[in-house]
Motif scaffolding. Structure first.
Motif, PDB file in Angstrom:
ATOM      1  N   LEU A  62       0.835  -1.203   0.000  1.00  0.00           N
ATOM      2  CA  LEU A  62       0.000   0.000   0.000  1.00  0.00           C
ATOM      3  C   LEU A  62       0.866   1.247   0.000  1.00  0.00           C
ATOM      4  O   LEU A  62       0.637   2.180  -0.777  1.00  0.00           O
ATOM      5  CB  LEU A  62      -0.944  -0.014   1.209  1.00  0.00           C
ATOM      6  N   LYS A  63       1.875   1.270   0.860  1.00  0.00           N
ATOM      7  CA  LYS A  63       2.783   2.424   0.935  1.00  0.00           C
ATOM      8  C   LYS A  63       3.500   2.619  -0.394  1.00  0.00           C
ATOM      9  O   LYS A  63       3.698   3.754  -0.837  1.00  0.00           O
ATOM     10  CB  LYS A  63       3.780   2.229   2.080  1.00  0.00           C
ATOM     11  N   ALA A  64       3.890   1.535  -1.041  1.00  0.00           N
ATOM     12  CA  ALA A  64       4.549   1.627  -2.345  1.00  0.00           C
ATOM     13  C   ALA A  64       3.623   2.297  -3.358  1.00  0.00           C
ATOM     14  O   ALA A  64       4.046   3.212  -4.076  1.00  0.00           O
ATOM     15  CB  ALA A  64       4.962   0.234  -2.828  1.00  0.00           C
ATOM     16  N   MET A  65       2.380   1.857  -3.399  1.00  0.00           N
ATOM     17  CA  MET A  65       1.422   2.441  -4.351  1.00  0.00           C
ATOM     18  C   MET A  65       1.209   3.920  -4.064  1.00  0.00           C
ATOM     19  O   MET A  65       1.164   4.742  -4.985  1.00  0.00           O
ATOM     20  CB  MET A  65       0.101   1.677  -4.324  1.00  0.00           C
ATOM     21  N   GLU A  66       1.093   4.271  -2.790  1.00  0.00           N
ATOM     22  CA  GLU A  66       0.916   5.676  -2.404  1.00  0.00           C
ATOM     23  C   GLU A  66       2.129   6.516  -2.789  1.00  0.00           C
ATOM     24  O   GLU A  66       2.001   7.708  -3.056  1.00  0.00           O
ATOM     25  CB  GLU A  66       0.687   5.795  -0.897  1.00  0.00           C
ATOM     26  N   SER A  67       3.298   5.887  -2.828  1.00  0.00           N
ATOM     27  CA  SER A  67       4.544   6.602  -3.104  1.00  0.00           C
ATOM     28  C   SER A  67       4.949   6.544  -4.579  1.00  0.00           C
ATOM     29  O   SER A  67       5.994   7.073  -4.953  1.00  0.00           O
ATOM     30  CB  SER A  67       5.677   6.012  -2.254  1.00  0.00           C
ATOM     31  N   GLY A  68       4.156   5.867  -5.386  1.00  0.00           N
ATOM     32  CA  GLY A  68       4.458   5.783  -6.810  1.00  0.00           C
ATOM     33  C   GLY A  68       5.592   4.825  -7.142  1.00  0.00           C
ATOM     34  O   GLY A  68       6.288   4.989  -8.140  1.00  0.00           O
ATOM     35  N   VAL A  69       5.783   3.815  -6.280  1.00  0.00           N
ATOM     36  CA  VAL A  69       6.819   2.810  -6.490  1.00  0.00           C
ATOM     37  C   VAL A  69       6.123   1.481  -6.779  1.00  0.00           C
ATOM     38  O   VAL A  69       5.050   1.208  -6.247  1.00  0.00           O
ATOM     39  CB  VAL A  69       7.712   2.679  -5.232  1.00  0.00           C
ATOM     40  N   SER A  70       6.747   0.661  -7.585  1.00  0.00           N
ATOM     41  CA  SER A  70       6.168  -0.626  -7.930  1.00  0.00           C
ATOM     42  C   SER A  70       5.953  -1.479  -6.679  1.00  0.00           C
ATOM     43  O   SER A  70       6.911  -1.803  -5.970  1.00  0.00           O
ATOM     44  CB  SER A  70       7.101  -1.373  -8.888  1.00  0.00           C
ATOM     45  N   PRO A  71       4.699  -1.852  -6.391  1.00  0.00           N
ATOM     46  CA  PRO A  71       4.449  -2.730  -5.248  1.00  0.00           C
ATOM     47  C   PRO A  71       5.127  -4.090  -5.413  1.00  0.00           C
ATOM     48  O   PRO A  71       5.536  -4.705  -4.429  1.00  0.00           O
ATOM     49  CB  PRO A  71       2.935  -2.866  -5.185  1.00  0.00           C
ATOM     50  N   ASN A  72       5.276  -4.549  -6.649  1.00  0.00           N
ATOM     51  CA  ASN A  72       5.953  -5.826  -6.884  1.00  0.00           C
ATOM     52  C   ASN A  72       7.429  -5.737  -6.506  1.00  0.00           C
ATOM     53  O   ASN A  72       7.984  -6.661  -5.919  1.00  0.00           O
ATOM     54  CB  ASN A  72       5.808  -6.269  -8.340  1.00  0.00           C
ATOM     55  N   LEU A  73       8.065  -4.622  -6.842  1.00  0.00           N
ATOM     56  CA  LEU A  73       9.462  -4.428  -6.478  1.00  0.00           C
ATOM     57  C   LEU A  73       9.618  -4.455  -4.960  1.00  0.00           C
ATOM     58  O   LEU A  73      10.462  -5.175  -4.423  1.00  0.00           O
ATOM     59  CB  LEU A  73       9.979  -3.094  -7.026  1.00  0.00           C
ATOM     60  N   LEU A  74       8.782  -3.683  -4.263  1.00  0.00           N
ATOM     61  CA  LEU A  74       8.886  -3.633  -2.801  1.00  0.00           C
ATOM     62  C   LEU A  74       8.554  -4.978  -2.175  1.00  0.00           C
ATOM     63  O   LEU A  74       9.189  -5.382  -1.200  1.00  0.00           O
ATOM     64  CB  LEU A  74       7.972  -2.537  -2.227  1.00  0.00           C
ATOM     65  N   SER A  75       7.596  -5.680  -2.730  1.00  0.00           N
ATOM     66  CA  SER A  75       7.259  -7.010  -2.205  1.00  0.00           C
ATOM     67  C   SER A  75       8.445  -7.956  -2.317  1.00  0.00           C
ATOM     68  O   SER A  75       8.747  -8.693  -1.377  1.00  0.00           O
ATOM     69  CB  SER A  75       6.071  -7.607  -2.966  1.00  0.00           C
ATOM     70  N   LYS A  76       9.121  -7.936  -3.456  1.00  0.00           N
ATOM     71  CA  LYS A  76      10.272  -8.815  -3.644  1.00  0.00           C
ATOM     72  C   LYS A  76      11.396  -8.449  -2.675  1.00  0.00           C
ATOM     73  O   LYS A  76      12.006  -9.329  -2.065  1.00  0.00           O
ATOM     74  CB  LYS A  76      10.767  -8.742  -5.088  1.00  0.00           C
ATOM     75  N   LEU A  77      11.675  -7.160  -2.546  1.00  0.00           N
ATOM     76  CA  LEU A  77      12.728  -6.723  -1.629  1.00  0.00           C
ATOM     77  C   LEU A  77      12.393  -7.095  -0.184  1.00  0.00           C
ATOM     78  O   LEU A  77      13.244  -7.611   0.544  1.00  0.00           O
ATOM     79  CB  LEU A  77      12.930  -5.208  -1.733  1.00  0.00           C
ATOM     80  N   TYR A  78      11.167  -6.850   0.228  1.00  0.00           N
ATOM     81  CA  TYR A  78      10.758  -7.159   1.601  1.00  0.00           C
ATOM     82  C   TYR A  78      10.728  -8.656   1.862  1.00  0.00           C
ATOM     83  O   TYR A  78      11.057  -9.100   2.957  1.00  0.00           O
ATOM     84  CB  TYR A  78       9.413  -6.506   1.938  1.00  0.00           C
ATOM     85  N   ILE A  80      12.736 -10.917   0.618  1.00  0.00           N
ATOM     86  CA  ILE A  80      14.125 -11.298   0.874  1.00  0.00           C
ATOM     87  C   ILE A  80      14.552 -10.813   2.256  1.00  0.00           C
ATOM     88  O   ILE A  80      15.125 -11.569   3.045  1.00  0.00           O
ATOM     89  CB  ILE A  80      15.058 -10.723  -0.213  1.00  0.00           C
ATOM     90  N   MET A  81      14.272  -9.559   2.557  1.00  0.00           N
ATOM     91  CA  MET A  81      14.690  -8.981   3.826  1.00  0.00           C
ATOM     92  C   MET A  81      14.035  -9.703   5.001  1.00  0.00           C
ATOM     93  O   MET A  81      14.701 -10.065   5.979  1.00  0.00           O
ATOM     94  CB  MET A  81      14.343  -7.488   3.864  1.00  0.00           C
ATOM     95  N   ILE A  82      12.746  -9.941   4.921  1.00  0.00           N
ATOM     96  CA  ILE A  82      12.032 -10.604   6.011  1.00  0.00           C
ATOM     97  C   ILE A  82      12.537 -12.037   6.190  1.00  0.00           C
ATOM     98  O   ILE A  82      12.767 -12.475   7.329  1.00  0.00           O
ATOM     99  CB  ILE A  82      10.505 -10.560   5.780  1.00  0.00           C
ATOM    100  N   ASP A  83      12.715 -12.764   5.108  1.00  0.00           N
ATOM    101  CA  ASP A  83      13.216 -14.141   5.223  1.00  0.00           C
ATOM    102  C   ASP A  83      14.560 -14.173   5.944  1.00  0.00           C
ATOM    103  O   ASP A  83      14.776 -14.997   6.836  1.00  0.00           O
ATOM    104  CB  ASP A  83      13.346 -14.791   3.844  1.00  0.00           C
ATOM    105  N   GLU A  84      15.456 -13.277   5.579  1.00  0.00           N
ATOM    106  CA  GLU A  84      16.777 -13.232   6.217  1.00  0.00           C
ATOM    107  C   GLU A  84      16.679 -12.804   7.678  1.00  0.00           C
ATOM    108  O   GLU A  84      17.360 -13.351   8.550  1.00  0.00           O
ATOM    109  CB  GLU A  84      17.708 -12.286   5.445  1.00  0.00           C
ATOM    110  N   MET A  85      15.825 -11.849   7.960  1.00  0.00           N
ATOM    111  CA  MET A  85      15.690 -11.357   9.334  1.00  0.00           C
ATOM    112  C   MET A  85      15.003 -12.378  10.233  1.00  0.00           C
ATOM    113  O   MET A  85      15.309 -12.473  11.423  1.00  0.00           O
ATOM    114  CB  MET A  85      14.983 -10.013   9.362  1.00  0.00           C
TER     115      MET A  85
END
Length: 99
Positions: A62-78, A80-85
Motif C-alpha cells: 500500500l505504501k509503495a502504491m501511495e509513493s508511486g513505487v512498484s508494489p511488486n518491487l517492494l514485495s520482492k525486496l521485503y 528477501i529482507m524478512i526471510d533473512e531477518m
C-alpha cells in the motif's frame, strides 16, 4: 518524499549514494529490532508469524502504491529482507534459550 531537481549526472549519483547510506542504516536498525523481538516470543512458529508477515507485506505494498513505487518491487525486496531477518531472529531465539 520529493526528489530534488538535479543539474548533472554526478549530482544525481550523489543523492542516490546518500539515500543508499540511509537505506542501509534503516535496514540495520530494523534488523536490530527484529533481533530484540526474539526476547518476547515463545516459539519458532511465533517468530515465523505468517499473519504478521502478511500484514507487513500488505502495508508495504500500500505504501509503495501511495509513493508511486512498484508494489511488486517492494514485495520482492521485503520478502528477501524478512526471510533473512526471520532466520536471524530464530538464531537469536535459540541462543537465548541455550543460556
Amino acid at each position: 518524499m520529493q526528489a530534488a531537481e538535479c543539474h548533472s549526472l554526478e549530482e544525481v549519483r550523489q543523492y542516490i549514494d546518500r539515500l543508499d547510506d540511509q537505506i542501509v542504516e534503516l535496514i540495520a536498525a530494523r534488523n536490530a529490532y527484529v533481533k530484540q523481538a526474539a526476547k518476547f516470543k515463545h516459539s519458532i512458529d511465533e517468530i515465523k508469524g505468517e499473519e504478521r508477515m502478511e500484514a507487513v507485506m500488505d502495508r508495504v505494498r500500500l505504501k509503495a502504491m501511495e509513493s508511486g513505487v512498484s508494489p511488486n518491487l517492494l514485495s520482492k525486496l521485503y520478502k528477501i529482507m524478512i526471510d533473512e531477518m526471520v532466520e536471524a531472529e530464530i538464531s537469536e531465539f535459540r541462543n537465548a534459550k541455550s543460556l
